[in-house]
Scaffold this motif. Structure first.
Motif, PDB file in Angstrom:
ATOM      1  N   LEU A   1       0.819  -1.218   0.000  1.00 41.49           N
ATOM      2  CA  LEU A   1       0.000   0.000   0.000  1.00 41.49           C
ATOM      3  C   LEU A   1       0.849   1.262   0.000  1.00 41.49           C
ATOM      4  CD1 LEU A   1      -2.772  -1.155   2.482  1.00 41.49           C
ATOM      5  CD2 LEU A   1      -3.112  -0.549   0.088  1.00 41.49           C
ATOM      6  N   GLY A   2       2.079   1.166   0.488  1.00 44.22           N
ATOM      7  CA  GLY A   2       2.977   2.315   0.466  1.00 44.22           C
ATOM      8  C   GLY A   2       2.529   3.424   1.399  1.00 44.22           C
ATOM      9  N   ASP A   3       2.760   4.665   0.959  1.00 40.36           N
ATOM     10  CA  ASP A   3       2.424   5.856   1.742  1.00 40.36           C
ATOM     11  C   ASP A   3       1.186   6.507   1.127  1.00 40.36           C
ATOM     12  OD1 ASP A   3       4.816   5.314   3.056  1.00 40.36           O
ATOM     13  OD2 ASP A   3       5.958   6.684   1.778  1.00 40.36           O
ATOM     14  N   PRO A   4      -0.008   6.133   1.562  1.00 40.51           N
ATOM     15  CA  PRO A   4      -1.218   6.656   0.929  1.00 40.51           C
ATOM     16  C   PRO A   4      -1.406   8.143   1.162  1.00 40.51           C
ATOM     17  CG  PRO A   4      -1.771   5.414   2.902  1.00 40.51           C
ATOM     18  CD  PRO A   4      -0.302   5.221   2.677  1.00 40.51           C
ATOM     19  N   VAL A   5      -2.244   8.731   0.316  1.00 42.10           N
ATOM     20  CA  VAL A   5      -2.576  10.153   0.413  1.00 42.10           C
ATOM     21  C   VAL A   5      -4.074  10.276   0.649  1.00 42.10           C
ATOM     22  CG1 VAL A   5      -2.667  12.360  -0.797  1.00 42.10           C
ATOM     23  CG2 VAL A   5      -0.669  10.861  -1.072  1.00 42.10           C
ATOM     24  N   PHE A   6      -4.454  10.960   1.722  1.00 46.28           N
ATOM     25  CA  PHE A   6      -5.861  11.149   2.058  1.00 46.28           C
ATOM     26  C   PHE A   6      -6.257  12.601   1.809  1.00 46.28           C
ATOM     27  CE2 PHE A   6      -4.624   7.422   4.413  1.00 46.28           C
ATOM     28  CZ  PHE A   6      -5.729   6.586   4.300  1.00 46.28           C
ATOM     29  N   ILE A   7      -7.332  12.800   1.063  1.00 44.18           N
ATOM     30  CA  ILE A   7      -7.925  14.122   0.898  1.00 44.18           C
ATOM     31  C   ILE A   7      -8.839  14.355   2.095  1.00 44.18           C
ATOM     32  CG2 ILE A   7      -9.413  15.573  -0.527  1.00 44.18           C
ATOM     33  CD1 ILE A   7      -8.597  13.775  -2.923  1.00 44.18           C
ATOM     34  N   VAL A   8      -8.589  15.406   2.851  1.00 43.81           N
ATOM     35  CA  VAL A   8      -9.431  15.715   4.012  1.00 43.81           C
ATOM     36  C   VAL A   8      -9.996  17.120   3.846  1.00 43.81           C
ATOM     37  CG1 VAL A   8      -8.384  14.117   5.655  1.00 43.81           C
ATOM     38  CG2 VAL A   8      -7.330  16.354   5.304  1.00 43.81           C
TER      39      VAL A   8
ATOM     40  N   SER B   1     -16.874  20.659   0.207  1.00 49.56           N
ATOM     41  CA  SER B   1     -15.733  21.524  -0.094  1.00 49.56           C
ATOM     42  C   SER B   1     -15.149  21.288  -1.475  1.00 49.56           C
ATOM     43  CB  SER B   1     -14.623  21.318   0.948  1.00 49.56           C
ATOM     44  OG  SER B   1     -15.013  21.770   2.209  1.00 49.56           O
ATOM     45  N   GLY B   2     -15.713  20.350  -2.222  1.00 51.58           N
ATOM     46  CA  GLY B   2     -15.184  20.044  -3.542  1.00 51.58           C
ATOM     47  C   GLY B   2     -14.331  18.796  -3.592  1.00 51.58           C
ATOM     48  N   SER B   3     -14.363  17.982  -2.533  1.00 53.83           N
ATOM     49  CA  SER B   3     -13.491  16.812  -2.493  1.00 53.83           C
ATOM     50  C   SER B   3     -13.881  15.763  -3.529  1.00 53.83           C
ATOM     51  CB  SER B   3     -13.479  16.192  -1.093  1.00 53.83           C
ATOM     52  OG  SER B   3     -14.759  15.746  -0.710  1.00 53.83           O
ATOM     53  N   THR B   4     -15.176  15.658  -3.850  1.00 51.15           N
ATOM     54  CA  THR B   4     -15.588  14.691  -4.869  1.00 51.15           C
ATOM     55  C   THR B   4     -15.009  15.060  -6.227  1.00 51.15           C
ATOM     56  OG1 THR B   4     -17.642  14.188  -3.689  1.00 51.15           O
ATOM     57  CG2 THR B   4     -17.571  13.635  -6.029  1.00 51.15           C
ATOM     58  N   LEU B   5     -15.056  16.342  -6.556  1.00 56.17           N
ATOM     59  CA  LEU B   5     -14.475  16.809  -7.817  1.00 56.17           C
ATOM     60  C   LEU B   5     -12.969  16.568  -7.837  1.00 56.17           C
ATOM     61  CD1 LEU B   5     -14.565  18.350 -10.505  1.00 56.17           C
ATOM     62  CD2 LEU B   5     -14.357  20.475  -9.177  1.00 56.17           C
TER      63      LEU B   5
ATOM     64  N   TRP C   1      -4.123   5.156  -7.557  1.00 55.40           N
ATOM     65  CA  TRP C   1      -4.994   4.010  -7.277  1.00 55.40           C
ATOM     66  C   TRP C   1      -6.050   4.416  -6.253  1.00 55.40           C
ATOM     67  CZ3 TRP C   1      -3.785  -0.788  -9.633  1.00 55.40           C
ATOM     68  CH2 TRP C   1      -2.573  -0.794 -10.325  1.00 55.40           C
ATOM     69  N   THR C   2      -7.300   4.059  -6.498  1.00 48.92           N
ATOM     70  CA  THR C   2      -8.392   4.387  -5.583  1.00 48.92           C
ATOM     71  C   THR C   2      -9.323   3.178  -5.471  1.00 48.92           C
ATOM     72  OG1 THR C   2     -10.093   5.171  -7.147  1.00 48.92           O
ATOM     73  CG2 THR C   2      -8.321   6.718  -6.573  1.00 48.92           C
ATOM     74  N   ILE C   3     -10.254   3.255  -4.538  1.00 48.75           N
ATOM     75  CA  ILE C   3     -11.269   2.197  -4.466  1.00 48.75           C
ATOM     76  C   ILE C   3     -12.495   2.585  -5.295  1.00 48.75           C
ATOM     77  CG2 ILE C   3     -10.464   1.435  -2.211  1.00 48.75           C
ATOM     78  CD1 ILE C   3     -13.011   2.702  -1.012  1.00 48.75           C
ATOM     79  N   GLY C   4     -12.400   3.689  -6.037  1.00 43.57           N
ATOM     80  CA  GLY C   4     -13.469   4.096  -6.940  1.00 43.57           C
ATOM     81  C   GLY C   4     -14.511   4.991  -6.310  1.00 43.57           C
ATOM     82  N   GLY C   5     -14.447   5.178  -5.008  1.00 42.16           N
ATOM     83  CA  GLY C   5     -15.420   6.020  -4.314  1.00 42.16           C
ATOM     84  C   GLY C   5     -14.970   6.225  -2.881  1.00 42.16           C
ATOM     85  N   GLU C   6     -15.926   6.469  -2.001  1.00 37.44           N
ATOM     86  CA  GLU C   6     -15.608   6.709  -0.604  1.00 37.44           C
ATOM     87  C   GLU C   6     -15.501   5.390   0.164  1.00 37.44           C
ATOM     88  OE1 GLU C   6     -18.570   9.527   0.679  1.00 37.44           O
ATOM     89  OE2 GLU C   6     -17.772  11.109  -0.612  1.00 37.44           O
ATOM     90  N   SER C   7     -14.967   5.461   1.361  1.00 30.54           N
ATOM     91  CA  SER C   7     -14.614   4.248   2.110  1.00 30.54           C
ATOM     92  C   SER C   7     -15.724   3.719   3.005  1.00 30.54           C
ATOM     93  CB  SER C   7     -13.364   4.517   2.957  1.00 30.54           C
ATOM     94  OG  SER C   7     -12.243   4.710   2.143  1.00 30.54           O
TER      95      SER C   7
ATOM     96  N   GLU D   1      -7.232   8.437  -1.290  1.00 32.01           N
ATOM     97  CA  GLU D   1      -8.559   8.167  -0.719  1.00 32.01           C
ATOM     98  C   GLU D   1      -9.217   9.466  -0.305  1.00 32.01           C
ATOM     99  OE1 GLU D   1     -11.621   7.060   2.319  1.00 32.01           O
ATOM    100  OE2 GLU D   1     -10.041   8.552   2.367  1.00 32.01           O
ATOM    101  N   LYS D   2     -10.546   9.475  -0.372  1.00 32.63           N
ATOM    102  CA  LYS D   2     -11.289  10.614   0.181  1.00 32.63           C
ATOM    103  C   LYS D   2     -12.634  10.127   0.705  1.00 32.63           C
ATOM    104  CE  LYS D   2     -15.084  12.289  -2.068  1.00 32.63           C
ATOM    105  NZ  LYS D   2     -16.250  12.994  -1.509  1.00 32.63           N
ATOM    106  N   THR D   3     -12.882  10.457   1.952  1.00 31.20           N
ATOM    107  CA  THR D   3     -14.171  10.239   2.597  1.00 31.20           C
ATOM    108  C   THR D   3     -14.369  11.405   3.552  1.00 31.20           C
ATOM    109  OG1 THR D   3     -13.934   7.827   2.487  1.00 31.20           O
ATOM    110  CG2 THR D   3     -15.555   8.683   4.043  1.00 31.20           C
ATOM    111  N   PRO D   4     -15.415  12.222   3.387  1.00 34.50           N
ATOM    112  CA  PRO D   4     -15.541  13.429   4.214  1.00 34.50           C
ATOM    113  C   PRO D   4     -15.428  13.191   5.716  1.00 34.50           C
ATOM    114  CG  PRO D   4     -17.079  13.531   2.399  1.00 34.50           C
ATOM    115  CD  PRO D   4     -16.437  12.162   2.330  1.00 34.50           C
ATOM    116  N   ARG D   5     -15.920  12.053   6.172  1.00 40.89           N
ATOM    117  CA  ARG D   5     -15.847  11.750   7.597  1.00 40.89           C
ATOM    118  C   ARG D   5     -14.411  11.761   8.113  1.00 40.89           C
ATOM    119  NH1 ARG D   5     -17.299   5.860  10.279  1.00 40.89           N
ATOM    120  NH2 ARG D   5     -16.894   6.454  12.439  1.00 40.89           N
TER     121      ARG D   5
END
Length: 309
Positions: free
Chosen positions: A21-28, A33-37, A49-55, A122-126
């Protein structure tokens, strides 16, 4: 997914999964706030690489992660929730689910012995509330902090709440103690004081709580700041800056981006003045959001007022 997780557990040790998995990057960010875009744009890089959506689908495999505790004190997860067994299993779920824009999967890569080049994003607003938890699972994780002018952002949260109450979209909790009706978006500590408040008050509280939690818990030296307004004004430059941070190639799709598509979570047509639909309600909450806004204005790439959304 469960079959892949079981096969990973049988074939690879925890250290091997973590290394893959390495060093992942999380959008917080705060909600709306525009995180989906941003997430969808970055996903066009062949090296991301993503899981295609939120977690949510992964978190749902662990009922104890629904809230901070059985009393639903908040939706925030701390380092204590990332015990060794939970962390190892979550890493397997991610590794079993990741794919890139070419349709390649990390599962196929690792099981065939091929290296997984690129980075997991990865991005999940929570997760605005969950940075200590994420660091318990991924100690070397990095973060993109996406922030947005409070007036436009809070107005968008209000609109999201209205949509959620009407349609069920954005609803995260349906039966909170003391809350008449559903709860939308993230559940910060102290939500009980706002359980029966007007939507504008709840929205301002969520915006402040999300941004303050991020600012208070980001690991030193391992994050980059991005104003939503800058992304909208100059997407090509900002996406290149983020890809440099992630240490990935932009690829043709990002190098050539000039006009942004509508986000998949867009509710109504973008407009610079759309937030003024809730102007009076939002400005009445200035005492709530202003302290966090002052902190954000000190960041590189601070927001400079509402823009189309």
């Amino acid at each position: 997914m469960h079959k892949r997780v079981r096969r990973l557990a049988m074939r690879f040790g925890d250290a091997e999964v973590a290394a893959a998995l390495g060093d992942p990057v999380f959008i917080v960010s705060a909600p709306r706030s525009g995180s989906t875009l941003l997430f969808s744009l970055l996903g066009n890089s062949p090296d991301i690489w993503t899981i295609g959506g939120e977690s949510h689908v992964i978190f749902q495999q662990f009922p104890k992660l629904k809230a901070a505790d059985d009393a639903f004190s908040s939706g925030a997860l701390g380092a204590g929730h990332a015990d060794a067994a939970t962390a190892a299993q979550i890493r397997r779920f991610y590794l079993a689910s990741l794919c890139n824009v070419r349709g390649e999967t990390t599962y196929d890569r690792i099981t065939s012995g091929s290296p997984k080049e690129g980075v997991f994003v990865e991005k999940t607003p929570r997760n605005a509330l969950n940075i200590p938890f994420l660091l318990g699972i991924f100690p070397t994780a990095r973060f993109i902090f996406l922030h947005r002018d409070p007036r436009a952002n809070i107005a968008s949260i209000i609109e999201g709440w209205q949509t959620g109450i009407r349609t069920g979209q954005f609803v995260t909790y349906r039966d909170l103690p003391g809350r008449p009706g559903p709860w939308c978006f993230l559940l910060p500590p102290g939500w009980q004081a706002h359980a029966q408040a007007p939507l504008a008050e709840i929205a301002a509280f969520q915006w402040r709580a999300a941004n303050e939690a991020i600012l208070d818990t980001l690991p030193t030296g391992r994050w980059i700041s991005l104003a939503y307004e800058d992304l909208i004004a100059d997407p090509r430059t900002q996406l290149r800056r983020l890809c440099d941070f992630c240490v990935v190639a932009t690829g043709p799709a990002l190098d050539q981006v000039a006009h942004l598509p509508l986000s998949a979570s867009t509710i109504s047509a973008p407009s610079p003045d759309k937030w003024r639909r809730f102007e009076h309600e939002v400005l009445d909450q200035e005492a709530e959001y202003r302290p966090a806004e002052v902190r954000l204005l000190g960041l590189p790439g601070a927001s400079r007022g509402p823009c189309p959304s």
